[in-house]
Design a protein around this motif. Structure first.
Motif, mmCIF file in Angstrom:
data_model
loop_
_atom_site.group_PDB
_atom_site.id
_atom_site.type_symbol
_atom_site.label_atom_id
_atom_site.label_comp_id
_atom_site.label_asym_id
_atom_site.label_seq_id
_atom_site.Cartn_x
_atom_site.Cartn_y
_atom_site.Cartn_z
ATOM 1 N N MET A 269 0.823 -1.210 0.000
ATOM 2 C CA MET A 269 0.000 0.000 0.000
ATOM 3 C C MET A 269 0.858 1.261 0.000
ATOM 4 O O MET A 269 0.527 2.254 -0.657
ATOM 5 N N ASP A 270 1.973 1.230 0.706
ATOM 6 C CA ASP A 270 2.858 2.391 0.744
ATOM 7 C C ASP A 270 3.442 2.669 -0.639
ATOM 8 O O ASP A 270 3.700 3.832 -0.987
ATOM 9 N N GLN A 271 3.620 1.617 -1.423
ATOM 10 C CA GLN A 271 4.130 1.762 -2.789
ATOM 11 C C GLN A 271 3.047 2.163 -3.782
ATOM 12 O O GLN A 271 3.329 2.396 -4.956
ATOM 13 N N GLY A 272 1.789 2.232 -3.322
ATOM 14 C CA GLY A 272 0.695 2.614 -4.208
ATOM 15 C C GLY A 272 0.293 1.546 -5.205
ATOM 16 O O GLY A 272 -0.315 1.857 -6.231
ATOM 17 N N GLN A 273 0.590 0.278 -4.893
ATOM 18 C CA GLN A 273 0.245 -0.793 -5.828
ATOM 19 C C GLN A 273 -1.262 -1.049 -5.870
ATOM 20 O O GLN A 273 -1.766 -1.654 -6.822
ATOM 21 N N ALA A 274 -1.966 -0.640 -4.824
ATOM 22 C CA ALA A 274 -3.429 -0.802 -4.779
ATOM 23 C C ALA A 274 -4.033 0.375 -4.038
ATOM 24 O O ALA A 274 -3.384 0.997 -3.191
ATOM 25 N N ASP A 275 -5.273 0.682 -4.387
ATOM 26 C CA ASP A 275 -6.047 1.675 -3.641
ATOM 27 C C ASP A 275 -6.783 1.020 -2.475
ATOM 28 O O ASP A 275 -6.957 1.623 -1.415
ATOM 29 N N VAL A 276 -7.229 -0.210 -2.721
ATOM 30 C CA VAL A 276 -7.914 -1.009 -1.703
ATOM 31 C C VAL A 276 -7.327 -2.413 -1.758
ATOM 32 O O VAL A 276 -7.144 -2.975 -2.843
ATOM 33 N N PHE A 277 -7.023 -2.958 -0.596
ATOM 34 C CA PHE A 277 -6.499 -4.331 -0.544
ATOM 35 C C PHE A 277 -7.374 -5.140 0.404
ATOM 36 O O PHE A 277 -7.600 -4.746 1.558
ATOM 37 N N LEU A 278 -7.890 -6.261 -0.074
ATOM 38 C CA LEU A 278 -8.686 -7.159 0.757
ATOM 39 C C LEU A 278 -7.752 -8.157 1.427
ATOM 40 O O LEU A 278 -7.066 -8.928 0.757
ATOM 41 N N THR A 279 -7.717 -8.141 2.743
ATOM 42 C CA THR A 279 -6.848 -9.041 3.487
ATOM 43 C C THR A 279 -7.482 -9.331 4.838
ATOM 44 O O THR A 279 -8.561 -8.825 5.160
ATOM 45 N N TYR A 280 -6.821 -10.163 5.628
ATOM 46 C CA TYR A 280 -7.327 -10.447 6.957
ATOM 47 C C TYR A 280 -7.344 -9.156 7.789
ATOM 48 O O TYR A 280 -6.460 -8.309 7.657
ATOM 49 N N CYS A 281 -8.318 -9.044 8.655
ATOM 50 C CA CYS A 281 -8.389 -7.862 9.518
ATOM 51 C C CYS A 281 -7.129 -7.713 10.361
ATOM 52 O O CYS A 281 -6.663 -6.589 10.597
ATOM 53 N N THR A 282 -6.571 -8.830 10.833
ATOM 54 C CA THR A 282 -5.340 -8.750 11.620
ATOM 55 C C THR A 282 -4.208 -8.144 10.799
ATOM 56 O O THR A 282 -3.416 -7.351 11.298
ATOM 57 N N ASN A 283 -4.105 -8.512 9.514
ATOM 58 C CA ASN A 283 -3.083 -7.943 8.629
ATOM 59 C C ASN A 283 -3.333 -6.455 8.409
ATOM 60 O O ASN A 283 -2.397 -5.649 8.371
ATOM 61 N N ALA A 284 -4.604 -6.095 8.214
ATOM 62 C CA ALA A 284 -4.942 -4.699 7.934
ATOM 63 C C ALA A 284 -4.585 -3.806 9.120
ATOM 64 O O ALA A 284 -4.022 -2.720 8.954
ATOM 65 N N VAL A 285 -4.895 -4.263 10.325
ATOM 66 C CA VAL A 285 -4.586 -3.482 11.523
ATOM 67 C C VAL A 285 -3.079 -3.331 11.686
ATOM 68 O O VAL A 285 -2.570 -2.247 12.002
ATOM 69 N N ALA A 286 -2.328 -4.415 11.437
ATOM 70 C CA ALA A 286 -0.868 -4.352 11.545
ATOM 71 C C ALA A 286 -0.289 -3.389 10.515
ATOM 72 O O ALA A 286 0.645 -2.634 10.803
ATOM 73 N N ALA A 287 -0.834 -3.401 9.293
ATOM 74 C CA ALA A 287 -0.349 -2.497 8.243
ATOM 75 C C ALA A 287 -0.625 -1.045 8.603
ATOM 76 O O ALA A 287 0.203 -0.157 8.361
ATOM 77 N N GLN A 288 -1.787 -0.789 9.196
ATOM 78 C CA GLN A 288 -2.123 0.576 9.588
ATOM 79 C C GLN A 288 -1.191 1.074 10.690
ATOM 80 O O GLN A 288 -0.823 2.261 10.725
ATOM 81 N N LYS A 289 -0.785 0.197 11.596
ATOM 82 C CA LYS A 289 0.170 0.590 12.634
ATOM 83 C C LYS A 289 1.505 0.987 12.015
ATOM 84 O O LYS A 289 2.181 1.902 12.481
ATOM 85 N N GLU A 290 1.873 0.281 10.936
ATOM 86 C CA GLU A 290 3.142 0.561 10.269
ATOM 87 C C GLU A 290 3.061 1.806 9.393
ATOM 88 O O GLU A 290 4.014 2.580 9.302
ATOM 89 N N VAL A 291 1.919 1.992 8.736
ATOM 90 C CA VAL A 291 1.700 3.156 7.865
ATOM 91 C C VAL A 291 0.395 3.811 8.326
ATOM 92 O O VAL A 291 -0.689 3.481 7.828
ATOM 93 N N PRO A 292 0.459 4.723 9.287
ATOM 94 C CA PRO A 292 -0.754 5.249 9.934
ATOM 95 C C PRO A 292 -1.750 5.933 9.008
ATOM 96 O O PRO A 292 -2.933 6.036 9.352
ATOM 97 N N ARG A 293 -1.308 6.403 7.842
ATOM 98 C CA ARG A 293 -2.260 7.094 6.963
ATOM 99 C C ARG A 293 -3.255 6.126 6.323
ATOM 100 O O ARG A 293 -4.299 6.545 5.805
ATOM 101 N N LEU A 294 -2.958 4.842 6.334
ATOM 102 C CA LEU A 294 -3.879 3.861 5.759
ATOM 103 C C LEU A 294 -5.128 3.745 6.630
ATOM 104 O O LEU A 294 -5.101 4.026 7.830
ATOM 105 N N LYS A 295 -6.217 3.330 6.030
ATOM 106 C CA LYS A 295 -7.475 3.168 6.751
ATOM 107 C C LYS A 295 -7.942 1.710 6.674
ATOM 108 O O LYS A 295 -7.665 1.011 5.693
ATOM 109 N N VAL A 296 -8.633 1.289 7.699
ATOM 110 C CA VAL A 296 -9.201 -0.059 7.752
ATOM 111 C C VAL A 296 -10.714 0.053 7.719
ATOM 112 O O VAL A 296 -11.312 0.735 8.549
ATOM 113 N N VAL A 297 -11.326 -0.588 6.738
ATOM 114 C CA VAL A 297 -12.776 -0.557 6.574
ATOM 115 C C VAL A 297 -13.333 -1.956 6.803
ATOM 116 O O VAL A 297 -12.868 -2.931 6.198
ATOM 117 N N GLN A 298 -14.306 -2.070 7.675
ATOM 118 C CA GLN A 298 -14.935 -3.357 7.946
ATOM 119 C C GLN A 298 -15.771 -3.802 6.747
ATOM 120 O O GLN A 298 -16.427 -2.991 6.095
#
Length: 269
Positions: free
Chosen positions: A193-222
């Motif tokens: 996501m930081d590289q801009g390869q996708a606008d939206v990525f479907l993944t496990y919620c645990t992965n999404a939360v971890a990615a947001q911690k690493e790159v805070p500007r990302l958003k997690v949508v249920q």
């Protein structure tokens, strides 16, 4: 994704394998293969298990389908913790491995760029937008991709033609045998996501939360209930595996490990 009927190993069945005597420690490291989404939590659980028992554990992480292929080709895993039940069941059906048991659960979330204004109610419309780059993991190699395609099938029941549109546009960015790997120290989904390869990525919620911690500007949508897909993680043992392997499998089902999984956002079996 096709569901299969499973013979389940329960905690009681695993516990029945235990002796009242302390589990002997093997001089060789216990070989544990596990889904990449378990990396952080399982590393901590294994470290605690080593400290408690003295048994060294060698962890190998990756896409569950690719790990299953490596096992089929002769690699010496003794415990396999997959992000689905199908891959361990395939090993069990071929002989040599016990039927799997579900030991934790997960679900899908949408990880989005800051510029994407999606809510659970508008997520399907966002995914179908031709201007939105949709990223997924690779089906068959990585269960996360299989779960994404199951979501696409559910979407077709909400809006006719959605499956064909999503199937055609989805970018299989991770989890495949040739998928690019992130630089050392960076999480796969945060990097993608930081590289801009996708606008939206479907993944496990645990992965999404971890990615947001690493790159805070990302958003997690249920993901809304009409599209949600539950991910059941399957645990299996190689038949004839040494006692330390059985002990580690029991530990993953025991309250301390289950509490650790819960802290990382996984659901109970």
């Amino acid at each position: 994704m096709r569901r299969t009927s499973l013979t389940v190993i329960t905690l009681a069945a695993l516990a029945a394998c235990a002796s009242s005597e302390p589990t002997p420690v093997s001089k060789e490291p216990l070989q544990v293969y596990a889904a990449g989404s378990l990396r952080e939590v399982l590393t901590g659980i294994a470290r605690d298990h080593e400290a408690r028992t003295g048994q060294t554990i060698a962890l190998t992480f990756g896409a569950s389908g690719l790990l299953r292929e490596r096992i089929e080709k002769g690699e010496g895993a003794q415990v396999f913790a997959s992000a689905d039940t199908q891959h361990p069941q395939r090993l069990a059906s071929a002989g040599g491995w016990a039927p799997p048991t579900v030991f934790v659960r997960n679900s899908l979330c949408a990880l989005t760029q800051a510029s994407v204004n999606a809510t659970p109610q508008t997520l399907l419309e966002t995914l179908l937008n031709p201007a939105v780059k949709l990223g997924t993991s690779t089906p068959k190699a990585d269960p996360s991709g299989d779960y994404a395609w199951e979501l696409f099938r559910k979407a077709d029941g909400v809006r006719s033609g959605a499956y064909a549109a999503l199937d055609a546009k989805a970018l299989k960015l991770t989890g495949g045998p040739d998928s690019p790997k992130p630089p050392a120290g960076q999480g796969t989904y945060a990097w993608v996501m930081d590289q801009g390869q996708a606008d939206v990525f479907l993944t496990y919620c645990t992965n999404a939360v971890a990615a947001q911690k690493e790159v805070p500007r990302l958003k997690v949508v249920q993901v809304p209930a009409a599209l949600q897909v539950g991910a059941s993680y399957g645990l299996t043992l190689r038949r004839g595996a040494p006692a330390p392997a059985e002990a580690f499998a029991r530990a993953l089902l025991a309250p301390p490990a289950q509490a650790a999984f819960a802290r990382y956002g996984f659901g109970p079996p």
